[in-house]
Scaffold this active site. Sequence first.
Site, PDB file in Angstrom:
ATOM      1  N   VAL A  92       0.844  -1.203   0.000  1.00 20.20           N
ATOM      2  CA  VAL A  92       0.000   0.000   0.000  1.00 20.20           C
ATOM      3  C   VAL A  92       0.878   1.251   0.000  1.00 20.20           C
ATOM      4  O   VAL A  92       2.092   1.175   0.197  1.00 20.20           O
ATOM      5  CB  VAL A  92      -0.967   0.013   1.209  1.00 20.20           C
ATOM      6  CG1 VAL A  92      -1.871  -1.216   1.164  1.00 20.20           C
ATOM      7  CG2 VAL A  92      -0.208   0.078   2.526  1.00 20.20           C
ATOM      8  N   LEU A 223      15.547   2.542   1.594  1.00 15.69           N
ATOM      9  CA  LEU A 223      15.658   3.998   1.720  1.00 15.69           C
ATOM     10  C   LEU A 223      17.026   4.462   1.215  1.00 15.69           C
ATOM     11  O   LEU A 223      17.155   5.475   0.526  1.00 15.69           O
ATOM     12  CB  LEU A 223      15.498   4.439   3.180  1.00 15.69           C
ATOM     13  CG  LEU A 223      14.144   4.198   3.849  1.00 15.69           C
ATOM     14  CD1 LEU A 223      14.144   4.791   5.256  1.00 15.69           C
ATOM     15  CD2 LEU A 223      13.020   4.805   3.035  1.00 15.69           C
ATOM     16  N   CYS A 278       8.737   8.290  -5.192  1.00 13.86           N
ATOM     17  CA  CYS A 278       9.604   7.643  -4.200  1.00 13.86           C
ATOM     18  C   CYS A 278      10.801   8.452  -3.738  1.00 13.86           C
ATOM     19  O   CYS A 278      11.050   8.537  -2.536  1.00 13.86           O
ATOM     20  CB  CYS A 278      10.097   6.307  -4.751  1.00 13.86           C
ATOM     21  SG  CYS A 278       8.771   5.130  -4.945  1.00 13.86           S
ATOM     22  N   PHE A 279      11.588   8.997  -4.662  1.00 10.79           N
ATOM     23  CA  PHE A 279      12.879   9.565  -4.259  1.00 10.79           C
ATOM     24  C   PHE A 279      12.720  10.605  -3.149  1.00 10.79           C
ATOM     25  O   PHE A 279      13.349  10.526  -2.096  1.00 10.79           O
ATOM     26  CB  PHE A 279      13.609  10.189  -5.457  1.00 10.79           C
ATOM     27  CG  PHE A 279      14.268   9.193  -6.370  1.00 10.79           C
ATOM     28  CD1 PHE A 279      14.279   7.836  -6.074  1.00 10.79           C
ATOM     29  CD2 PHE A 279      14.898   9.606  -7.533  1.00 10.79           C
ATOM     30  CE1 PHE A 279      14.889   6.921  -6.918  1.00 10.79           C
ATOM     31  CE2 PHE A 279      15.518   8.698  -8.379  1.00 10.79           C
ATOM     32  CZ  PHE A 279      15.505   7.359  -8.073  1.00 10.79           C
ATOM     33  N   LYS A 341       8.663  10.523 -15.847  1.00 11.80           N
ATOM     34  CA  LYS A 341       9.698   9.968 -16.720  1.00 11.80           C
ATOM     35  C   LYS A 341       9.011   9.293 -17.891  1.00 11.80           C
ATOM     36  O   LYS A 341       7.784   9.163 -17.890  1.00 11.80           O
ATOM     37  CB  LYS A 341      10.600   8.985 -15.957  1.00 11.80           C
ATOM     38  CG  LYS A 341       9.863   7.730 -15.508  1.00 11.80           C
ATOM     39  CD  LYS A 341      10.650   6.899 -14.525  1.00 11.80           C
ATOM     40  CE  LYS A 341      11.794   6.157 -15.159  1.00 11.80           C
ATOM     41  NZ  LYS A 341      12.260   5.034 -14.286  1.00 11.80           N
TER      42      LYS A 341
HETATM   43  P1  NAI Z   1      -0.063   3.281  -5.190  1.00 13.76           P
HETATM   44  O1  NAI Z   1      -0.652   4.454  -4.498  1.00 13.76           O
HETATM   45  O2  NAI Z   1      -0.003   3.228  -6.687  1.00 13.76           O
HETATM   46  O3  NAI Z   1      -0.835   1.970  -4.719  1.00 13.76           O
HETATM   47  C1  NAI Z   1      -1.194   1.684  -3.412  1.00 13.76           C
HETATM   48  C2  NAI Z   1      -2.585   1.060  -3.429  1.00 13.76           C
HETATM   49  O4  NAI Z   1      -2.872   0.563  -2.111  1.00 13.76           O
HETATM   50  C3  NAI Z   1      -3.715   2.023  -3.766  1.00 13.76           C
HETATM   51  O5  NAI Z   1      -4.409   1.549  -4.910  1.00 13.76           O
HETATM   52  C4  NAI Z   1      -4.594   2.025  -2.512  1.00 13.76           C
HETATM   53  O6  NAI Z   1      -5.983   2.113  -2.812  1.00 13.76           O
HETATM   54  C5  NAI Z   1      -4.270   0.679  -1.904  1.00 13.76           C
HETATM   55  N1  NAI Z   1      -4.559   0.583  -0.469  1.00 13.76           N
HETATM   56  C6  NAI Z   1      -4.179   1.427   0.524  1.00 13.76           C
HETATM   57  N2  NAI Z   1      -4.620   0.969   1.722  1.00 13.76           N
HETATM   58  C7  NAI Z   1      -5.283  -0.174   1.478  1.00 13.76           C
HETATM   59  C8  NAI Z   1      -5.954  -1.111   2.312  1.00 13.76           C
HETATM   60  N3  NAI Z   1      -5.995  -0.957   3.640  1.00 13.76           N
HETATM   61  N4  NAI Z   1      -6.539  -2.183   1.736  1.00 13.76           N
HETATM   62  C9  NAI Z   1      -6.495  -2.349   0.385  1.00 13.76           C
HETATM   63  N5  NAI Z   1      -5.871  -1.500  -0.447  1.00 13.76           N
HETATM   64  C10 NAI Z   1      -5.264  -0.426   0.093  1.00 13.76           C
HETATM   65  O7  NAI Z   1       1.403   3.114  -4.588  1.00 13.76           O
HETATM   66  P2  NAI Z   1       2.669   2.397  -5.258  1.00 13.76           P
HETATM   67  O8  NAI Z   1       3.381   3.322  -6.163  1.00 13.76           O
HETATM   68  O9  NAI Z   1       2.257   1.063  -5.762  1.00 13.76           O
HETATM   69  O10 NAI Z   1       3.602   2.227  -3.984  1.00 13.76           O
HETATM   70  C11 NAI Z   1       3.316   1.279  -2.970  1.00 13.76           C
HETATM   71  C12 NAI Z   1       4.527   1.155  -2.075  1.00 13.76           C
HETATM   72  O11 NAI Z   1       5.648   0.681  -2.832  1.00 13.76           O
HETATM   73  C13 NAI Z   1       4.975   2.474  -1.450  1.00 13.76           C
HETATM   74  O12 NAI Z   1       5.447   2.206  -0.155  1.00 13.76           O
HETATM   75  C14 NAI Z   1       6.128   2.900  -2.328  1.00 13.76           C
HETATM   76  O13 NAI Z   1       7.052   3.674  -1.639  1.00 13.76           O
HETATM   77  C15 NAI Z   1       6.739   1.574  -2.700  1.00 13.76           C
HETATM   78  N6  NAI Z   1       7.500   1.556  -3.946  1.00 13.76           N
HETATM   79  C16 NAI Z   1       7.052   2.228  -5.047  1.00 13.76           C
HETATM   80  C17 NAI Z   1       7.754   2.169  -6.235  1.00 13.76           C
HETATM   81  C18 NAI Z   1       7.250   2.890  -7.436  1.00 13.76           C
HETATM   82  O14 NAI Z   1       8.006   2.961  -8.413  1.00 13.76           O
HETATM   83  N7  NAI Z   1       6.057   3.422  -7.451  1.00 13.76           N
HETATM   84  C19 NAI Z   1       8.989   1.397  -6.363  1.00 13.76           C
HETATM   85  C20 NAI Z   1       9.337   0.690  -5.178  1.00 13.76           C
HETATM   86  C21 NAI Z   1       8.618   0.796  -4.021  1.00 13.76           C
END
Ligand code: NAI
Length: 464
Positions: A92, A223, A278-279, A341
């Site tokens: 999440v 991190l 993220c960054f 990007k």
């Molecule tokens: P996102 O915001 O695209 O997706 C998160 C999803 O989780 C949302 O669709 C939201 O509705 C859902 N969610 C939140 N609480 C919930 C719950 N209690 N039950 C069910 N669904 C729930 O975020 P993203 O980009 O996928 O990032 C997720 C994690 O991964 C973050 O911690 C981020 O820092 C990390 N991350 C992200 C990267 C990226 O390139 N976007 C790369 C590596 C890590």
Amino acid sequence: MTKITSICCIGAGYVGGPTMAVVAKQCPHIKVTIVDLNEARIAAWNDVDVNNIPVYEPGLSEVVAEARGRNLFFSTDVDRAIEEAEMVFISVNTPTKTYGAGKGMGADLKWIELCARQIARVSKTDKIIVEKSTLPVRTAEAVRDILHNTGNGVNFQVLSNPEFLAEGTAVDDLLNPDRVLIGGDANPEGQEAVQALVDVYANWIPRERILTTNVWSSELSKLVANAYLAQRISSINSISELCEKTEANVNEVARAIGTDSRIGPKFLKASVGFGGSCFQKDILNLVYISRSFGLQEVADYWEQVIIMNDHQKKRFALNIVKDLYNTVSGKKIAFLGWAFKKDTNDTRESAAIYVADELLNEQATIQVYDPKVEDKQIYADLDYLGTRSPDLNKKGVTVSEDPYAACADAHAIAVLTEWDEFIDYDWQRIYDGMLKPAKIFDGRNILDHKKLRAIGFKVSGIGM
Ligand code: NAI
């Protein structure tokens, strides 16, 4: 030994969706269910036309098409998917806090805590819980505490398995990662859980690329990895400003230093500044954690990466104003690109948002073209800043589906995203349609400046 046959992933976003789609593709014997509270997002993942899935990534729709309905499922029934699974990934969002203590710095862990409480409430069998979200070091302690104090007496093991994919190349990164990192407890139960997750990845990843550590090293490594990557960008961007004053060329400097094998050539491209969800968030988090331990020098060191990035974005916008005779009031500026990007439709923290905001403050009118970003996202990004009313944002910014129309009658073009297609446009045609002198501010240094100058454009790159 625990053998995993059923996985649940909470969070169907940019990480949960692609990551679990690839797990399902590579492990047809494992049932993978991705759940999310966001009904529209799940409906889009289930869209009969696989091109309508909510995350744009090269190759992703093919992966989803192969596995969806076979062993990959998208659902809003979170409880059921948790209960069925032996392993639950938490993927999440963990954005920067916007309120209270740590506002603007620390990670907001409320969604993580909600997940932990839900898992504890629903689970009737032992489970391995995997932190896939990027989290402050020692979050697993809190997750474990919640699980053990609010659960139904079942056993939980908590692992850290941060994701290193880069948006735009997510599928390739997942199929062929530099490494996979798994952190777990040193005791036998912890090691058994680590092994269960190693076995999942070992279906397609060579064992020597699967690193195992303790939980805290794993949490912190994510991190630190993002801080190091962002630091390289801020470092070269700081040099770009010096190049502009000294007739050095940042591309030449980057090539000259990047051939030193100790430095290496990657992530040395000067630009308008880094974006993405993220960054900034992860560095702020690192700074906040360091400060909370009283490590002022450590915190200040890393904070400078963000300060430099903010400066680079602002500097780019102010250069445009300066170059357009110190006023852009009422002038049309075309933006090529809005995504943070290329090859993604993600706009979170995109430099384009901040450059647009500065130029709108100077009363410019902006027309945006991006091949993958929809107009409602562009307005949402600007409205989120709260600098001016949504009506004023709509007045100042229009969105075009055609790059030539976006550039017509413009005083200047700003390249904000490095989409490949920009390189091959008919630049003579664009030049002919613009007001003169026709200016280009190439915030990604991707265009052929020599060719553009031969056409008649006045071109400014970054660091040259
Ligand atoms: P996102 O915001 O695209 O997706 C998160 C999803 O989780 C949302 O669709 C939201 O509705 C859902 N969610 C939140 N609480 C919930 C719950 N209690 N039950 C069910 N669904 C729930 O975020 P993203 O980009 O996928 O990032 C997720 C994690 O991964 C973050 O911690 C981020 O820092 C990390 N991350 C992200 C990267 C990226 O390139 N976007 C790369 C590596 C890590």
